[in-house]
Design an enzyme around this catalytic site. Sequence first.
Site, PDB file in Angstrom:
ATOM      1  N   SER A 693       1.897   2.269   9.107  1.00  0.00           N
ATOM      2  CA  SER A 693       2.479   1.489   7.784  1.00  0.00           C
ATOM      3  C   SER A 693       3.185   2.512   6.748  1.00  0.00           C
ATOM      4  O   SER A 693       3.767   2.040   5.921  1.00  0.00           O
ATOM      5  CB  SER A 693       1.312   0.962   7.142  1.00  0.00           C
ATOM      6  OG  SER A 693       0.329   1.826   6.527  1.00  0.00           O
ATOM      7  N   LYS A 736      -3.936  -3.232  -0.642  1.00  0.00           N
ATOM      8  CA  LYS A 736      -2.906  -2.328  -0.756  1.00  0.00           C
ATOM      9  C   LYS A 736      -2.144  -2.880  -2.087  1.00  0.00           C
ATOM     10  O   LYS A 736      -1.604  -2.122  -2.911  1.00  0.00           O
ATOM     11  CB  LYS A 736      -1.613  -2.411   0.279  1.00  0.00           C
ATOM     12  CG  LYS A 736      -2.052  -1.599   1.659  1.00  0.00           C
ATOM     13  CD  LYS A 736      -1.206  -1.515   2.786  1.00  0.00           C
ATOM     14  CE  LYS A 736      -1.707  -0.869   3.893  1.00  0.00           C
ATOM     15  NZ  LYS A 736      -0.803  -0.863   4.928  1.00  0.00           N
TER      16      LYS A 736
END
Length: 802
Positions: A693, A736
């Site tokens: 990611s 996140k």
Amino acid sequence: MALEPVLGEETLDQRAEGEEQVEAAVLPLRDVVVFPRMVTPLRVGRDKSLRAVEAAVQREEPLMVLTQRAEEVEDPTPEDLYTVGTLVTVARVLRMPDGTTSVLVQGQQRAQVVEFLQQEPYLRARVRLIFERTDRPPATEALMRAVLSQFERVVQLDRSVPEDAYVFAMNIEEPGWLADLIASTLNLKTAERQELLEIFEPSARLLRLSILLARLLDVLELENKIQAQVQQEVDRTQREFYLREQMKAIQHELGEVDVYTQEIQELRERIEAKNLPEEVRARAEKELNRLAQMPPLSPEVSIIRTYIDWILELPWAEETEDNLDIAHAAEVLERHHYGLKKAKERILEFLAVRKLAGDRSRSPILCFVGPPGTGKTSLGKAIAEALGRRFVRVSLGGIHDEAEIRGHRRTYIGALPGRILQGMARAGTINPVFMLDEIDKIGADFRGDPAAALLEVLDPEQNHAFSDHYLEIPYNLSKVLFITTANILDTVPPALRDRLEVIEFPGYTEGEKVQIARRFLIPRQIEENGLQGVPLKITDGALRRIIREYTSEAGVRNLEREIAAICRKTARLVAEGKPYRRVITPASLERYLGPPRYDYGRAEEVDQVGVAMALAWTEAGGEVMPVEVTLMEGKGVLLLTGQLGEVMQESAQAALSYVRSRARDFGIRPKRFEKTDVHVHVPEGAIPKDGPSAGITIATALVSAFTGIPVRRDTAMTGEITLRGRVLPIGGLKEKILAAHRAGIQRVILPKKNQRDLVELPRREIRGMTLIFVETMEEVLRAALARPLPGLRARCNDNGMK
């Protein structure tokens, strides 16, 4: 076998003096020693032996019998025979049905072979006759009496010795004859018999016989003692059995019942009173009938009794009635837990289906998956309370033995049912809420795979007839509401995972943690530390600082520990009568908890070249993670540091390849890559990092370093990059974005395909943030860099959402 001695008959004059030699045919014997004056039957089967017997009969002469040194020798030679034997006369010869010949002989006199005259067709030898003394000096008289006394004792102890032998022995006057008679009667070894035969002096022979009799008496007395003890024990057992039968008869006449019979009667009444299925009832009655027929001291009594007890302790039809009031269940779940929307909705759905479909509905097999401390186990208790069911919890962490699930066979000492049936016995009903905790921490070794044994427990198609090795009767688990918990699903076998309905427990947001602390943790710690009635308040600002700087977790366990520390220190001050703070503020935390232990991510203060902010997911929640890129003169080497995993290293290589392939579009000279070393570093190098990611973050930092254009300090990003510049979706979106919000970041760049995950985001937590969804790397660079790249073709405007 020696027969009775013939008294008074002497073919040869044994009292003559001097030495006399005669010739005689030799008959070898196996395992037999013939003594003088004794009548002995012999079995003769060898041809040479038969010829020797026939020659002695035809010539009307004595026959010399010698014992073989080794009985397995089939055709003995002179070297295979002892030299001392007995001259005998043949009294009778009979042919037997098995082809052998029975020869009845009577011993006459000891003799010793001088020389063998022939070996064929039979053995023949010259022998010297042995004459022995017949007088009885006092020492010999004493020896005879001692031997007779010992022999009398042997006859009393050894039933194989006939009593007539002692009578014969009492009437013998000659010492040598007495020794020979007793030696032929006793059960001695062949070597010992031959030894006595070779002792020519009567007194010496009696002395040796006395030693042998003493040894035999020791063995016989010990054997007699053991037999007496065994007989005494048998008599005692028979006596106890007889007395118990008498006691039963007396108690029956008096209308009383003994303890053992009363216990069996109580078990029979319990079986009749228990609501058991027919198959189970038949099995219990069969085992009880076996128990009633056994003596109370039998070792199998306790095994059967324990087995019947387990049958009676298990619930077979006992069932609690479900509380199907959905509003009540929702109130109970909300009262015990804050958040956890998905899990609560699933339980309310189960109640609704149960209310409409009744017993036709199957109980779900739920699996709560999430980080430690997020309320998985405690929610199981709340579900049981909402349903009105009993709650049973079994921890499976660390078990390796398949018998922990299925139980042990009854053949093993200390056998018990498995943990599943033990839990059902504790519950007392067939429809409890059964929590299998830590299902991801089951191991497997040579004792079996417990996870494989759980397949039958958790499969709705099989668990209506679950088979436990101890019980050996099908048990119905279909009405149990099974709830399993795990921190991760990677270690759960696919076959077991397929039977589970997974409900994820994400880490709590900062706002949720504040609410949980306010509603549950602070009141509980105030009560546990005895601070009821004491004015104590912890502000929201203090709670947020504890969450950010004193804990690093997805759950709230450490948060509760820090709150407990504040309460303990306050309780001490109150108990000592000292002044204490009534309001705990962020500034006063260090007095109670010490200096902060964690630094939560913060946005950069200024726009910087070669530094981009990535968003990462950990077990403790989301984190803001800077990615730094430095360029140096060199040979085009890519250096990666910061404990990056293989996947993250591959993402960095893919990002560099993408930047090189689009160098002209970004205004970078392609030859510059050949003379520049690139160093990519992710700070906090002691912490391992992995995953794809951070791909677009590394690419953005590379472009910024090569072009000299800063990256916006208010922007963070996450997404996987391909070599063509495509942006792929990632996981952990909620954590996140919340990490970015906590760090004060206003803009977050996300993959376009993650837009569907926005339903999980709490709107109040991200109010004021701009979420930018992108599909290509060009869109990322346009949104992340402080100014546009020269030569980058404009495609579209920011696709943002306020």
